[in-house]
Scaffold this active site. Sequence first.
Site, short mmCIF file in Angstrom:
data_model
loop_
_atom_site.label_atom_id
_atom_site.label_comp_id
_atom_site.label_asym_id
_atom_site.label_seq_id
_atom_site.Cartn_x
_atom_site.Cartn_y
_atom_site.Cartn_z
N ALA A 17 102.25 61.44 117.74
CA ALA A 17 103.58 61.74 117.18
C ALA A 17 104.63 61.83 118.29
O ALA A 17 105.71 61.25 118.18
CB ALA A 17 103.52 63.04 116.38
N GLU A 118 86.50 54.46 103.29
CA GLU A 118 86.11 55.84 103.63
C GLU A 118 86.16 56.69 102.38
O GLU A 118 86.83 56.34 101.40
CB GLU A 118 87.02 56.41 104.72
CG GLU A 118 86.61 55.96 106.11
CD GLU A 118 87.47 56.52 107.22
OE1 GLU A 118 88.33 57.39 106.96
OE2 GLU A 118 87.28 56.07 108.37
N HIS A 247 86.05 70.46 109.23
CA HIS A 247 85.19 69.27 109.25
C HIS A 247 83.75 69.76 109.22
O HIS A 247 83.41 70.70 109.93
CB HIS A 247 85.47 68.45 110.51
CG HIS A 247 84.92 67.06 110.43
ND1 HIS A 247 83.57 66.80 110.57
CD2 HIS A 247 85.52 65.87 110.21
CE1 HIS A 247 83.38 65.49 110.44
NE2 HIS A 247 84.54 64.91 110.22
N ARG A 293 84.64 66.66 101.86
CA ARG A 293 84.49 67.32 103.14
C ARG A 293 84.38 68.84 103.03
O ARG A 293 83.51 69.46 103.64
CB ARG A 293 85.75 66.96 103.95
CG ARG A 293 85.66 67.15 105.39
CD ARG A 293 86.94 66.66 106.03
NE ARG A 293 86.87 65.26 106.37
CZ ARG A 293 87.79 64.63 107.09
NH1 ARG A 293 88.83 65.28 107.54
NH2 ARG A 293 87.67 63.36 107.38
N HIS A 353 89.51 71.65 111.71
CA HIS A 353 89.74 70.25 112.03
C HIS A 353 91.21 69.87 111.93
O HIS A 353 91.74 69.16 112.78
CB HIS A 353 88.91 69.40 111.06
CG HIS A 353 88.95 67.93 111.32
ND1 HIS A 353 88.65 67.39 112.55
CD2 HIS A 353 89.23 66.88 110.49
CE1 HIS A 353 88.76 66.06 112.47
NE2 HIS A 353 89.13 65.74 111.24
N ARG A 388 93.83 67.22 103.24
CA ARG A 388 94.25 65.94 103.81
C ARG A 388 93.21 64.85 103.55
O ARG A 388 92.01 65.06 103.73
CB ARG A 388 94.46 66.09 105.32
CG ARG A 388 94.94 64.83 106.00
CD ARG A 388 95.02 65.05 107.50
NE ARG A 388 93.71 65.33 108.05
CZ ARG A 388 92.87 64.41 108.50
NH1 ARG A 388 93.20 63.14 108.53
NH2 ARG A 388 91.69 64.76 108.97
C1 SIN Z 1 86.00 61.75 110.94
O1 SIN Z 1 85.90 60.69 111.55
O2 SIN Z 1 85.02 62.29 110.45
C2 SIN Z 1 87.33 62.42 110.79
C3 SIN Z 1 88.38 61.50 110.32
C4 SIN Z 1 89.57 62.25 109.83
O3 SIN Z 1 89.55 63.48 109.83
O4 SIN Z 1 90.54 61.63 109.39
#
Ligand code: SIN
Length: 524
Positions: A17, A118, A247, A293, A353, A388
């Site tokens: 950023a 993803e 995370h 997550r 995270h 997020r």
């Molecule tokens: C990850 O690679 O597990 C994290 C990716 C993210 O938080 O956007």
Amino acid sequence: MQARHHTQVLVLGSGVAGLAAALAAAEAGAEVLVLSRAPDPGQTNTARAQGGIVFRGEQDSPQLLAADILAAGAGLGSPEAAHFLATEGPKAVEEWLVKRLRIPFDRRADGSLDLVLEAAHSVPRILHAADRTGAAIQEGLLRAVRKHPRVTLLAGYQAVDLLTTHHHSRRTVDRYSLENRCLGAYVLEVATNRVMTVFAAATVLATGGAGALYIHTSNHPGSIGSGLAMASRAGVRLLNLEFIQFHPTCLYVPGAPRFLITEALRGAGAKLVNEAGERFMKRYHPRAELAPRDVVARAIVDELHRTGAECVFLDLGGKGKELAQRFPTVAETCARYGIDIAGQRIPVVPGAHYTCGGVVSDLQGRTTLPGLYVAGEVACTGVHGANRLASTSLLEGLTFGLVAGRQAAAQAQAEPLEEDLRGAIPDWEPVPGPSNEDPALIAQDWSAIRHTMWNYVGIVRTRERLERAVADLRHQLVRLTQFYRTTPISASLVDLFHGCLAAGLIAEAARRNPTSVGCHYVVD
Ligand code: SIN
């Protein structure tokens, strides 16, 4: 740098950023000064991002991407902000990262960009540079910034406080003027403990998130919420601070810093097992390892409480060799601690995270304080709501960094800081005498903050834990404020002061919100 320094645009932070803002402001004709807290401006959270950056899939549209972002945000995201990011973000990736900076994203055999699917994305739309996407972007941006004749990049400078007309000007007229304005920042030169007065017609806060306020985190140790603390002291509006995303998998080696183990490994087939080797995720969610997550993070915490173990493990099964090649950064880091992922399980714990909330910003990066702009993880643009979507953080940092930089340059050119206003701002008043700073007390203070945040404001929260966190952090902050006023300034004290205030702000936001939503999970 001079003790009193003047620039048109001041950028605090050197991640995606901050560097995007610096480049955009410089291209718009402004003189830019970028300051990084770390001695190496390449050591940022951006550089740690293994996962990718959202681009544009084949059957994709801004509407589809915005819908995925808003679904992840659990209904608290701003549709306007999500649509802005979904429309402008992929254009910024194409123009800046693919065409201009030529970031080495993975490509298919035919030379086209390799787009990956993803979790929680409707279509394959994510770009990767192996498992070092953030590092590749960081390097490309740093190269461009260093080459730009209008950008000066200085490392080892830590922002202490934002300068504002209402708080700092000696001119009566400014104290009573209706519009408060940011005039730059007091900045500490870490190597000498000298505080400089850096004036800027526009300041961009790009100091990152607050994950390092927790015992376990995937973040760079500098992510202590310093921008949140400075903005709050300057009376700038903050929002959604309770939404800290955890995370599920950070490398757990006692005594070593935690390190993100990308969830792409679970996407590629890695399974979570407990100490006894039992696969436990099926007991918690029908999608097992591929559950959202925060569900996986909570399941791991539950499993750790149930078994009394310190960590769980990622088992790569028969795919160890193949995955070690696909994820070289993970393989190399594990190898540094004696773990060969080709044949061994990876010990993991969840970690803080991403800070979804932050300093409130409009779609131009403007905050509630004129002259102060914000971009990246420190900002609350409204995109993330209560949680997020994966691979949107680099995208948001880039997109909002560019708009904030352009706006900052426009303001610096239209409303330069008059010399007599600068003259009305006093220098930082140093506390004289020898330092009575005690490293053992500082270490203990940090340990208290991190334990309070992890145990009381962590993955699973209760009303009583949050009440206790607020009380403990408030008490600690009062003590630190007194100490801060009576001992000479140093980088470690400024860090501690920023960190303690940021932790208090997050705890208070969590205490005030009794509703479990997104990544704020309150059991009672
Ligand atoms: C990850 O690679 O597990 C994290 C990716 C993210 O938080 O956007």
